[in-house]
Scaffold this motif. Structure first.
Motif, PDB file in Angstrom:
ATOM      1  N   UNK A  28       0.834  -1.200   0.000  1.00 49.67           N
ATOM      2  CA  UNK A  28       0.000   0.000   0.000  1.00 49.67           C
ATOM      3  C   UNK A  28       0.872   1.254   0.000  1.00 49.67           C
ATOM      4  N   UNK A  29       1.909   1.239   0.809  1.00 49.49           N
ATOM      5  CA  UNK A  29       2.843   2.361   0.857  1.00 49.49           C
ATOM      6  C   UNK A  29       3.472   2.586  -0.519  1.00 49.49           C
ATOM      7  N   UNK A  30       3.889   1.517  -1.166  1.00 56.17           N
ATOM      8  CA  UNK A  30       4.491   1.620  -2.495  1.00 56.17           C
ATOM      9  C   UNK A  30       3.482   2.116  -3.521  1.00 56.17           C
ATOM     10  N   UNK A  31       2.252   1.627  -3.438  1.00 54.10           N
ATOM     11  CA  UNK A  31       1.216   2.056  -4.385  1.00 54.10           C
ATOM     12  C   UNK A  31       0.925   3.546  -4.243  1.00 54.10           C
TER      13      UNK A  31
ATOM     14  N   UNK B 108      15.495  19.610 -15.509  1.00 55.48           N
ATOM     15  CA  UNK B 108      14.234  18.890 -15.639  1.00 55.48           C
ATOM     16  C   UNK B 108      14.402  17.493 -16.231  1.00 55.48           C
ATOM     17  N   UNK B 109      15.392  17.305 -17.086  1.00 57.65           N
ATOM     18  CA  UNK B 109      15.638  15.978 -17.652  1.00 57.65           C
ATOM     19  C   UNK B 109      16.043  14.980 -16.582  1.00 57.65           C
ATOM     20  N   UNK B 110      16.922  15.404 -15.676  1.00 55.76           N
ATOM     21  CA  UNK B 110      17.338  14.529 -14.574  1.00 55.76           C
ATOM     22  C   UNK B 110      16.172  14.267 -13.630  1.00 55.76           C
ATOM     23  N   UNK B 111      15.335  15.265 -13.406  1.00 58.11           N
ATOM     24  CA  UNK B 111      14.179  15.087 -12.537  1.00 58.11           C
ATOM     25  C   UNK B 111      13.207  14.086 -13.149  1.00 58.11           C
ATOM     26  N   UNK B 112      12.977  14.177 -14.437  1.00 61.34           N
ATOM     27  CA  UNK B 112      12.106  13.209 -15.118  1.00 61.34           C
ATOM     28  C   UNK B 112      12.664  11.805 -14.968  1.00 61.34           C
ATOM     29  N   UNK B 113      13.973  11.651 -15.151  1.00 60.78           N
ATOM     30  CA  UNK B 113      14.606  10.338 -15.015  1.00 60.78           C
ATOM     31  C   UNK B 113      14.465   9.805 -13.591  1.00 60.78           C
ATOM     32  N   UNK B 114      14.649  10.666 -12.600  1.00 55.31           N
ATOM     33  CA  UNK B 114      14.514  10.246 -11.203  1.00 55.31           C
ATOM     34  C   UNK B 114      13.089   9.806 -10.898  1.00 55.31           C
ATOM     35  N   UNK B 115      12.115  10.537 -11.410  1.00 55.38           N
ATOM     36  CA  UNK B 115      10.713  10.170 -11.183  1.00 55.38           C
ATOM     37  C   UNK B 115      10.358   8.850 -11.872  1.00 55.38           C
ATOM     38  N   UNK B 116      10.840   8.669 -13.095  1.00 55.21           N
ATOM     39  CA  UNK B 116      10.567   7.420 -13.819  1.00 55.21           C
ATOM     40  C   UNK B 116      11.196   6.234 -13.090  1.00 55.21           C
ATOM     41  N   UNK B 117      12.446   6.392 -12.683  1.00 55.38           N
ATOM     42  CA  UNK B 117      13.160   5.328 -11.983  1.00 55.38           C
ATOM     43  C   UNK B 117      12.443   4.979 -10.678  1.00 55.38           C
ATOM     44  N   UNK B 118      12.028   6.009  -9.933  1.00 53.30           N
ATOM     45  CA  UNK B 118      11.293   5.783  -8.678  1.00 53.30           C
ATOM     46  C   UNK B 118       9.958   5.092  -8.937  1.00 53.30           C
ATOM     47  N   UNK B 119       9.273   5.512  -9.996  1.00 54.34           N
ATOM     48  CA  UNK B 119       7.988   4.891 -10.334  1.00 54.34           C
ATOM     49  C   UNK B 119       8.182   3.410 -10.646  1.00 54.34           C
ATOM     50  N   UNK B 120       9.240   3.085 -11.368  1.00 57.24           N
ATOM     51  CA  UNK B 120       9.518   1.684 -11.684  1.00 57.24           C
ATOM     52  C   UNK B 120       9.715   0.873 -10.401  1.00 57.24           C
ATOM     53  N   UNK B 121      10.547   1.377  -9.514  1.00 62.25           N
ATOM     54  CA  UNK B 121      10.843   0.671  -8.264  1.00 62.25           C
ATOM     55  C   UNK B 121       9.579   0.492  -7.428  1.00 62.25           C
ATOM     56  N   UNK B 122       8.818   1.569  -7.255  1.00 59.17           N
ATOM     57  CA  UNK B 122       7.611   1.483  -6.432  1.00 59.17           C
ATOM     58  C   UNK B 122       6.530   0.649  -7.113  1.00 59.17           C
ATOM     59  N   UNK B 123       6.479   0.679  -8.437  1.00 57.70           N
ATOM     60  CA  UNK B 123       5.549  -0.190  -9.155  1.00 57.70           C
ATOM     61  C   UNK B 123       5.885  -1.658  -8.926  1.00 57.70           C
ATOM     62  N   UNK B 124       7.174  -1.989  -9.008  1.00 59.24           N
ATOM     63  CA  UNK B 124       7.611  -3.364  -8.725  1.00 59.24           C
ATOM     64  C   UNK B 124       7.241  -3.768  -7.303  1.00 59.24           C
ATOM     65  N   UNK B 125       7.501  -2.895  -6.357  1.00 61.09           N
ATOM     66  CA  UNK B 125       7.222  -3.216  -4.949  1.00 61.09           C
ATOM     67  C   UNK B 125       5.725  -3.342  -4.693  1.00 61.09           C
ATOM     68  N   UNK B 126       4.933  -2.569  -5.401  1.00 60.64           N
ATOM     69  CA  UNK B 126       3.482  -2.698  -5.280  1.00 60.64           C
ATOM     70  C   UNK B 126       3.025  -4.084  -5.730  1.00 60.64           C
ATOM     71  N   UNK B 127       3.693  -4.605  -6.749  1.00 62.52           N
ATOM     72  CA  UNK B 127       3.354  -5.932  -7.268  1.00 62.52           C
ATOM     73  C   UNK B 127       4.019  -7.059  -6.489  1.00 62.52           C
TER      74      UNK B 127
END
Length: 103
Positions: free
Chosen positions: A7-10, A78-97
């Motif tokens: 739930x935290x990851x989601x 902003x490019x680095x920020x986008x990359x950081x957000x995408x990378x974090x989303x991937x990790x948290x998406x994996x953990x949600x699953x």
């Protein structure tokens, strides 16, 4: 209590999606392509399981995206920020699953 980390990851995933697409209005195409990049770390399993676990964990810990995001905010990149957000989303998406670190 297995539901709590998921739930935290989601919730973290949802927050990142909001900031990426609504607040910053970054590219959908960049998100889709970048979302798969952390899984390249699984190539370490071609060597052996121990190397694979280390590579996977390096690519799937939040330390990297946090550092990248911090650098992006300090330098207003902003490019680095986008990359950081995408990378974090991937990790948290994996953990949600239910896919956590391999240790």
């Amino acid at each position: 209590m297995k539901w709590l980390p998921r739930t935290e990851s989601a919730l973290g995933f949802a927050l990142i999606i909001y900031f990426y697409f609504v607040h910053f209005t970054f590219s959908w195409l960049l998100f889709i392509i970048g979302f798969l990049i952390p899984d390249i770390s699984a190539l370490g399993f071609l060597v052996n399981e121990k190397v694979g676990n280390v590579c996977y964990d390096i690519g799937h810990t939040l330390i990297g995206p946090i550092i990248l995001g911090g650098l992006a905010l300090i330098g207003v990149q902003h490019g680095l920020l986008a990359a950081a957000l995408i990378w974090s989303a991937h990790i948290l998406g994996d953990r949600t699953l239910g896919f956590g670190l391999r240790y």
